[in-house]
Design an enzyme around this catalytic site. Structure first.
Site, PDB file in Angstrom:
ATOM      1  N   CYS A 158       0.836  -1.204   0.000  1.00 13.67           N
ATOM      2  CA  CYS A 158       0.000   0.000   0.000  1.00 13.67           C
ATOM      3  C   CYS A 158       0.873   1.258   0.000  1.00 13.67           C
ATOM      4  O   CYS A 158       1.540   1.541  -0.974  1.00 13.67           O
ATOM      5  CB  CYS A 158      -0.984  -0.056   1.171  1.00 13.67           C
ATOM      6  N   HIS A 174      -3.439  -5.690   1.093  1.00 18.02           N
ATOM      7  CA  HIS A 174      -2.734  -5.877   2.363  1.00 18.02           C
ATOM      8  C   HIS A 174      -2.657  -7.354   2.761  1.00 18.02           C
ATOM      9  O   HIS A 174      -3.552  -7.831   3.480  1.00 18.02           O
ATOM     10  CB  HIS A 174      -3.472  -5.127   3.470  1.00 18.02           C
ATOM     11  N   GLU A 208      -0.850  -8.650   4.991  1.00 17.50           N
ATOM     12  CA  GLU A 208      -0.689  -8.756   6.454  1.00 17.50           C
ATOM     13  C   GLU A 208      -2.027  -8.666   7.183  1.00 17.50           C
ATOM     14  O   GLU A 208      -2.121  -8.980   8.365  1.00 17.50           O
ATOM     15  CB  GLU A 208       0.303  -7.688   6.953  1.00 17.50           C
TER      16      GLU A 208
END
Lengths: 233, 83
Positions: free
Chosen positions: A86, A203, A205
């Site tokens: 990002c 994302h 994560e």
């Protein structure tokens, strides 16, 4: 093996990245403050999402001049695995470690939702463990994720197999409807020519626990783990 | 010397903010406005009285940081020295 997670003023996904690396995958992980001139003893680097320097001027434009980014450029040159997520992707673009640029989303709204991704390059350190033909479900959360490259650069990216992820529908078809932000060619992630530097808007994560919607992001960290362990022994 | 810098998106690049503003103006009845482009205005003070030197410094600042030349053009406006 050791991973470093960069921290800029305004980073806000640094702890999520730390959690995914350390608690989910058991990787020894440390935060690296943006003023550090060296990365220290790391085998891989994550540039996390957020709003470094409040997105002043342009997303990632100021962060690229932080001292740590010189060390990141040297690490990239040596072939070190780097994943920009990002805002981390935007920083890599501004630092010219990846080509192209990011514009405001076509619809002018911040977009926060799960998207579907196809992986088109499994030779990077972060994609080698993604199963063939798998459609990944990973969330995006950005206002400026509209990847732009002119037609010449787009062709270069295609020819050199530098497009890593594209937005797709649940069946893996790359359609205009599946594109959350207007990105050229539905591009969600790219890599440099050597393949060791990867940038992506979604994302991974935030997709490491199925209880929280998806654990498909694990494939990226597992890829890094197996690649680096293989290189060590 | 105060130098003004105007940064605009390149012509070839779609400007969603400009387009949205244009639609709003049309809705307000501004039928004679045919397009809107939105950019940035930056004012910098440079410690020199030499216009050539000021332009050189401003150009370097634009190339290195203030503009992203992949998608933006910049125009440097020096003070009018004719008077």
């Amino acid at each position: 093996m050791n991973f470093g997670v960069l921290v800029f003023p305004g980073s806000n996904c640094d702890h999520d990245a730390y959690h995914a690396l350390k608690h989910i995958h058991g990787i020894n992980t440390s935060f690296i403050w943006h003023k550090e001139p060296e990365l220290g003893n790391v085998d891989g680097v994550i540039i996390p999402g957020g709003f470094s320097y409040g997105d002043y001027l342009r997303s990632g434009a100021i962060a690229r001049f932080s001292p740590v980014m010189n060390a990141v450029a040297r690490f990239a040159e040596k072939g070190g695995p780097i994943l920009g997520i990002c805002n981390g992707f935007q920083i890599l673009l501004e630092a010219r470690l990846l080509p192209g640029t990011m514009m405001a989303n076509e619809q002018l709204r911040f977009t926060c939702k799960f998207v579907n991704l196809v992986c088109q390059n499994r030779k990077t350190p972060f994609t080698s463990s993604i199963p063939d033909d798998m459609v990944l479900s990973i969330p995006v959360a950005h206002g400026e994720g509209n990847y732009y490259a002119d037609s010449k650069l787009l062709k270069e990216l295609e020819d050199a197999n530098q497009v890593v992820f594209r937005y797709c529908d649940t069946d893996g078809n790359i359609t205009a409807e599946a594109n959350p932000n207007g990105s050229a060619g539905n591009i969600a992630g790219i890599c440099n020519k050597k393949g060791n530097v990867v940038g992506m808007m979604p994302h991974p994560e935030r997709a490491v626990e199925s209880d929280l919607g998806s654990d498909h992001g694990r494939y990226l960290f597992e890829s890094a783990l197996s690649r680096i362990v293989a290189a060590l022994y | 010397m105060q130098v003004d810098i105007v940064i605009t998106l390149r012509e070839s690049i779609l400007d969603p903010k400009g387009k949205a503003s244009h639609h709003a103006l049309e809705n307000l009845g501004f039928s004679d406005i045919s397009s809107v482009r939105i950019g940035k205005f930056i004012q910098i003070d440079i410690d020199t009285d030499d216009p050539a030197k000021a332009r050189e410094i401003a150009t370097e600042a634009c190339e290195k940081l203030l503009a992203n030349t992949v998608m933006e053009n910049y125009e440097i406006r020096l003070p009018d020295t004719a008077s």
